[in-house]
Design an enzyme around this catalytic site. Sequence first.
Site, PDB file in Angstrom:
ATOM      1  N   HIS A   2      40.239 -25.595 -52.806  1.00 41.98           N
ATOM      2  CA  HIS A   2      40.497 -24.721 -53.958  1.00 41.98           C
ATOM      3  C   HIS A   2      39.516 -23.554 -54.102  1.00 41.98           C
ATOM      4  O   HIS A   2      39.751 -22.658 -54.893  1.00 41.98           O
ATOM      5  CB  HIS A   2      40.490 -25.527 -55.260  1.00 41.98           C
TER       6      HIS A   2
HETATM    7  C1  UD1 Z   1      37.264 -24.215 -61.447  1.00 38.64           C
HETATM    8  C2  UD1 Z   1      35.763 -24.011 -61.388  1.00 38.64           C
HETATM    9  C3  UD1 Z   1      35.202 -24.747 -60.172  1.00 38.64           C
HETATM   10  C4  UD1 Z   1      35.663 -26.193 -60.119  1.00 38.64           C
HETATM   11  C5  UD1 Z   1      37.177 -26.218 -60.202  1.00 38.64           C
HETATM   12  C6  UD1 Z   1      37.750 -27.621 -60.134  1.00 38.64           C
HETATM   13  C7  UD1 Z   1      34.881 -21.888 -62.256  1.00 38.64           C
HETATM   14  C8  UD1 Z   1      34.349 -20.572 -61.883  1.00 38.64           C
HETATM   15  N1  UD1 Z   1      35.409 -22.624 -61.248  1.00 38.64           N
HETATM   16  O1  UD1 Z   1      37.825 -23.547 -60.323  1.00 38.64           O
HETATM   17  O2  UD1 Z   1      33.792 -24.715 -60.237  1.00 38.64           O
HETATM   18  O3  UD1 Z   1      35.239 -26.777 -58.898  1.00 38.64           O
HETATM   19  O4  UD1 Z   1      37.576 -25.589 -61.413  1.00 38.64           O
HETATM   20  O5  UD1 Z   1      39.149 -27.596 -60.092  1.00 38.64           O
HETATM   21  O6  UD1 Z   1      34.831 -22.258 -63.397  1.00 38.64           O
HETATM   22  N2  UD1 Z   1      45.446 -23.162 -62.660  1.00 38.64           N
HETATM   23  C9  UD1 Z   1      46.641 -23.749 -63.045  1.00 38.64           C
HETATM   24  N3  UD1 Z   1      46.572 -24.844 -63.871  1.00 38.64           N
HETATM   25  C10 UD1 Z   1      45.417 -25.353 -64.301  1.00 38.64           C
HETATM   26  C11 UD1 Z   1      44.209 -24.740 -63.916  1.00 38.64           C
HETATM   27  C12 UD1 Z   1      44.243 -23.661 -63.090  1.00 38.64           C
HETATM   28  O7  UD1 Z   1      47.723 -23.333 -62.654  1.00 38.64           O
HETATM   29  O8  UD1 Z   1      45.444 -26.357 -65.041  1.00 38.64           O
HETATM   30  C13 UD1 Z   1      45.507 -22.009 -61.727  1.00 38.64           C
HETATM   31  C14 UD1 Z   1      45.547 -20.674 -62.378  1.00 38.64           C
HETATM   32  O9  UD1 Z   1      46.418 -19.876 -61.634  1.00 38.64           O
HETATM   33  C15 UD1 Z   1      44.130 -20.150 -62.222  1.00 38.64           C
HETATM   34  C16 UD1 Z   1      43.686 -20.806 -60.929  1.00 38.64           C
HETATM   35  O10 UD1 Z   1      44.363 -22.052 -60.896  1.00 38.64           O
HETATM   36  O11 UD1 Z   1      44.098 -18.771 -62.175  1.00 38.64           O
HETATM   37  C17 UD1 Z   1      42.214 -21.043 -60.862  1.00 38.64           C
HETATM   38  O12 UD1 Z   1      41.721 -21.737 -62.013  1.00 38.64           O
HETATM   39  P1  UD1 Z   1      40.231 -21.488 -62.556  1.00 38.64           P
HETATM   40  O13 UD1 Z   1      39.960 -22.359 -63.698  1.00 38.64           O
HETATM   41  O14 UD1 Z   1      40.030 -20.042 -62.716  1.00 38.64           O
HETATM   42  O15 UD1 Z   1      39.306 -21.909 -61.348  1.00 38.64           O
HETATM   43  P2  UD1 Z   1      39.375 -23.131 -60.343  1.00 38.64           P
HETATM   44  O16 UD1 Z   1      39.722 -22.568 -59.014  1.00 38.64           O
HETATM   45  O17 UD1 Z   1      40.195 -24.282 -60.839  1.00 38.64           O
END
Ligand code: UD1
Length: 352
Positions: free
Chosen positions: A203
């Site tokens: 991820h």
């Molecule tokens: C975040 C954390 C990372 C952690 C990870 C665990 C930061 C900078 N990063 O990364 O340290 O290891 O979580 O998973 O805080 N999305 C969904 N549904 C959800 C959550 C996310 O569809 O429930 C999608 C969205 O398109 C979003 C993307 O995933 O834009 C990334 O989510 P985000 O929370 O920005 O960062 P992670 O990559 O999950």
Amino acid sequence: MKVLSVVGARPQFVKLAPVAEAFAATEHQHVIVHTGQHYDKNMSDVFFADLRIPAPDVHLGVGSGSHGVQTGSMLSAMDAVLDEHKPDWVLVYGDTNSTLAGTLSAVKMHLPVAHLEAGLRSFNRRMPEEHNRVLTDHAADILLAPTQVAMDHLANEGLSDRARLVGDVMTDVCFRVRDAVTDDSFTLPEGLKRGEYVVSTIHRAENTDDPARLAAIVDGLAAAGAPVLLLAHPRLVAKCAEHGIKLERPDGSLHVREPLAYPEMVAAVLGSAGVVTDSGGLQKEAFLLGRVCTTLRTETEWVETLEDGWNVLTSDVSKLPELAARPVPAANRPMPYGDGQAAGRVVAALAE
Ligand code: UD1
């Protein structure tokens, strides 16, 4: 004592579980604030249900966005929450944008901040998590470190007087769940055999945001030599769809599933021949559960896992056939991540 925990992303729910349990056994008041950074049911709700975490007292519903937008939305929502609850401690976890937002809001309101999992460093300034860790450690009032290596990093940054070695709360929850699951806790997809498949999660921005790198990783997993159970994070699915990268392979080399609940994940790792990941938490869970791990990164915060070859770092996916399901090392596994009683020490440190 009143402690307000700020969580928002999947790894924080795992860390919250043993802490919430430890608070529940005391007279202290524990308020849970969920920022809403992770909002899919299988990225959030199932963790509260399966790990028996009380429902959040406050949900900010912030959702996705660029780092600035996401962190800023949390910040602007936190003032009113802290004003209403006036906790004795604001407890933040790990290294996500939710960690940084919780810290900044508390500091600005002159509320004491405790950082759980303090002192971890990758020394890679391009990782958003690294900014979040460093900024949080330097802003917080008490630094609850999981390992001696983390204590040493804090000492190098002049933060020793605020640091406490409490052990790793992820060990608490990982061992508790390991002892409760059975072979039936996770139903293997058809075509996979116990002990012969590899569990994978990908991820991180460095692996998902460049389409050429992402395509190479997916192809590399499909050619790993053992069938791969890919538990696809929403970021991975979204980026693959955006760039037309196919995840499913008709030859059975790659079995793609949605993210698993925590007990299922533990059972899936226990049934596997190894793990391939870029997750910090899963690297360590593989180690705690006695499975080899290949980490698709150039550095790790959990350097103890590298000793004796339990975990191997590589960015080169062409090495997966030799690494992914390699035999477990002959040497006894060291136990640098505490005794499974860290959460009690966290509560005691805050009460003191
Ligand atoms: C975040 C954390 C990372 C952690 C990870 C665990 C930061 C900078 N990063 O990364 O340290 O290891 O979580 O998973 O805080 N999305 C969904 N549904 C959800 C959550 C996310 O569809 O429930 C999608 C969205 O398109 C979003 C993307 O995933 O834009 C990334 O989510 P985000 O929370 O920005 O960062 P992670 O990559 O999950």
